[in-house]
Design an enzyme around this catalytic site. Sequence first.
Site, PDB file in Angstrom:
ATOM      1  N   ASP A 102      32.386  36.980  -2.170  1.00 48.86           N
ATOM      2  CA  ASP A 102      31.633  35.858  -2.742  1.00 48.86           C
ATOM      3  C   ASP A 102      32.120  34.505  -2.241  1.00 48.86           C
ATOM      4  O   ASP A 102      32.048  33.508  -2.951  1.00 48.86           O
ATOM      5  CB  ASP A 102      31.679  35.913  -4.281  1.00 48.86           C
ATOM      6  CG  ASP A 102      31.281  37.291  -4.790  1.00 48.86           C
ATOM      7  OD1 ASP A 102      30.290  37.820  -4.269  1.00 48.86           O
ATOM      8  OD2 ASP A 102      31.965  37.829  -5.675  1.00 48.86           O
TER       9      ASP A 102
ATOM     10  N   HIS B 240      24.399  38.737   0.177  1.00 51.62           N
ATOM     11  CA  HIS B 240      24.520  37.504   0.969  1.00 51.62           C
ATOM     12  C   HIS B 240      23.250  36.677   0.823  1.00 51.62           C
ATOM     13  O   HIS B 240      22.154  37.186   1.048  1.00 51.62           O
ATOM     14  CB  HIS B 240      24.742  37.836   2.445  1.00 51.62           C
ATOM     15  CG  HIS B 240      26.025  38.568   2.709  1.00 51.62           C
ATOM     16  ND1 HIS B 240      26.252  39.294   3.839  1.00 51.62           N
ATOM     17  CD2 HIS B 240      27.150  38.680   1.969  1.00 51.62           C
ATOM     18  CE1 HIS B 240      27.463  39.834   3.785  1.00 51.62           C
ATOM     19  NE2 HIS B 240      28.024  39.467   2.652  1.00 51.62           N
TER      20      HIS B 240
HETATM   21  P1  IMP Z   1      32.750  48.935  -4.611  1.00 50.24           P
HETATM   22  O1  IMP Z   1      32.611  48.218  -3.323  1.00 50.24           O
HETATM   23  O2  IMP Z   1      31.467  49.044  -5.366  1.00 50.24           O
HETATM   24  O3  IMP Z   1      33.448  50.246  -4.446  1.00 50.24           O
HETATM   25  O4  IMP Z   1      33.700  48.065  -5.584  1.00 50.24           O
HETATM   26  C1  IMP Z   1      35.102  47.952  -5.364  1.00 50.24           C
HETATM   27  C2  IMP Z   1      35.581  46.572  -5.742  1.00 50.24           C
HETATM   28  O5  IMP Z   1      35.082  45.627  -4.825  1.00 50.24           O
HETATM   29  C3  IMP Z   1      35.127  46.099  -7.125  1.00 50.24           C
HETATM   30  O6  IMP Z   1      36.138  45.300  -7.686  1.00 50.24           O
HETATM   31  C4  IMP Z   1      33.917  45.248  -6.808  1.00 50.24           C
HETATM   32  O7  IMP Z   1      33.670  44.280  -7.793  1.00 50.24           O
HETATM   33  C5  IMP Z   1      34.358  44.610  -5.509  1.00 50.24           C
HETATM   34  N1  IMP Z   1      33.243  44.206  -4.641  1.00 50.24           N
HETATM   35  C6  IMP Z   1      32.487  45.004  -3.852  1.00 50.24           C
HETATM   36  N2  IMP Z   1      31.579  44.288  -3.180  1.00 50.24           N
HETATM   37  C7  IMP Z   1      31.769  43.007  -3.525  1.00 50.24           C
HETATM   38  C8  IMP Z   1      31.141  41.783  -3.128  1.00 50.24           C
HETATM   39  O8  IMP Z   1      30.224  41.738  -2.306  1.00 50.24           O
HETATM   40  N3  IMP Z   1      31.634  40.650  -3.729  1.00 50.24           N
HETATM   41  C9  IMP Z   1      32.655  40.679  -4.612  1.00 50.24           C
HETATM   42  N4  IMP Z   1      33.269  41.790  -4.993  1.00 50.24           N
HETATM   43  C10 IMP Z   1      32.826  42.952  -4.464  1.00 50.24           C
END
Ligand code: IMP
Length: 499
Positions: A27, A55
């Site tokens: 982010d 994005h």
């Molecule tokens: P996952 O990618 O869904 O497996 O999530 C794993 C960790 O990465 C969690 O803490 C999510 O909140 C974080 N996360 C995954 N994608 C994003 C993103 O695009 N922005 C911020 N946090 C993310």
Amino acid sequence: MSGNNQKLSEILKQHQTLVVVGGNWGDEGKGKVIDLLMGSFDIVARFSGGSNAGHTVFTPSGLKIVSHQIPCGLAQNKICVMSRGEFFNLKLFLQELEETKKVLLQSDDPHPGPLPEGKGAKKLADIYIDQQATLWTPYHSLFEAYIEATRDERKIGTTNKGIGPLEGVYKLRLSPLVGHLLDEKLLSHSIHALYKVLEPSLASLKGLDASIKIPLVEDVVRELLQDAPKIKDFINDSSFFLYQSLKQGKKILFEGAQATGLDAWWGTYPFVSSGNSVATGASLGTGLSMDNFPSTILVAKTLPTRVGNGPFPSEMWERQAAMAFTKEHPDLFTKGAARDGFLSANLEKINSGKASAAEISQYFQVLGDERGATTGRGRSIGYLDIPWLQYAIRINGPKYIALTRFDMLSGVKSIPVVVGYKHHGQILPPGKLPAAWELGDVEVVKENWPCFMENIGGISEADKLPTPAKEFLSKLEKHLGVPILLVGTGPGREAMVVR
Ligand code: IMP
């Protein structure tokens, strides 16, 4: 072309390729940086992440598009490549394509891109999806739900897009692949094989929650096969396409997803996503050799944020409270008198030194509208963290930094900045972190840095930045040892200073 854009395109002339990565925990505003950069490139290639990313980009005439899996380049008529390193979810991809198409069809741009049929498009869209990218099935998400359920208090707090299982199952050599969509036998075989291994876990999940439905393999295969023809023309050997494009002199922007802190290897394991989010992921994910990637731009947020769980050394307040605050106060996240009143009262407290940690955090959360583009979850916010960025610089080796949301410090007299991590009583040298499980225990050393009382919102010329803002940036640059090329000064497209 504005002076700023001209300056940037002069700089970008030197780069046939450029990798964009996140410096914090996601982010950071990578979409906005890519939006600004991609005009100078022919192709935008995603190399990591999947539908968990979000994005925000704009069409040339300013219509907003939030892209998840499709590279941001679609908004600006660029060839888009979804490389092998990207996780592929067919259902969500088709939804996203439809939504993007709708926006592009509304656009008044003379050349809105190849996507909308009937506007001079040679084909539906210039998208390449790697034939060997990992393919999502509902079993990935169900397995993820099972893993999260077994973790007790150490849950990752994922986005529920099945990302961990997509990577994990691939490494276990059990993954259905995008190219299997074109061969019923192969697809059915790979999904059966996957189901066989996951079956006991899925049965346990059902034991935990009887309302959960586990679909039949035949139904999963049938649904995928129904949609497969819609992307038949996109499936390709994306790596060879990129290789040839480089040989033809094409310019390629490599779009990272997630961030250094969420990289499966170099982030805060296990509180990470499962892709290769750091700069080397560009080579791994696309299959292009490392000498194709001499230049990286690291996107860092002035005040970093985190969602989900895991260590965040410079965090202002408590994670759960900060994340819940956003949900509990929707009125403060909507333009209007309640928001304005809240912001001015909190800023006054901050500047008189009377604000609590909660009030400081809430002020910046509201000011920055810190809510996730994919999940809508509230983000917890931290102070500018120099030791973390020094680590991110060590790992990514950037040529440039894009510092986003610098305008958040407008009107703030001074702000604590984390300048060191103390671990077992010793200040760690720049670039060094303790083991991931000890990162949450470091003592952060803070200094108060003067900010600027002028509102720098929307400024796009470096000369127009007030002197204290320039001094802040120079001081930060000295600590980081990498030039800060771009400085974000607001949500608008033009609100970016090129230094
Ligand atoms: P996952 O990618 O869904 O497996 O999530 C794993 C960790 O990465 C969690 O803490 C999510 O909140 C974080 N996360 C995954 N994608 C994003 C993103 O695009 N922005 C911020 N946090 C993310």
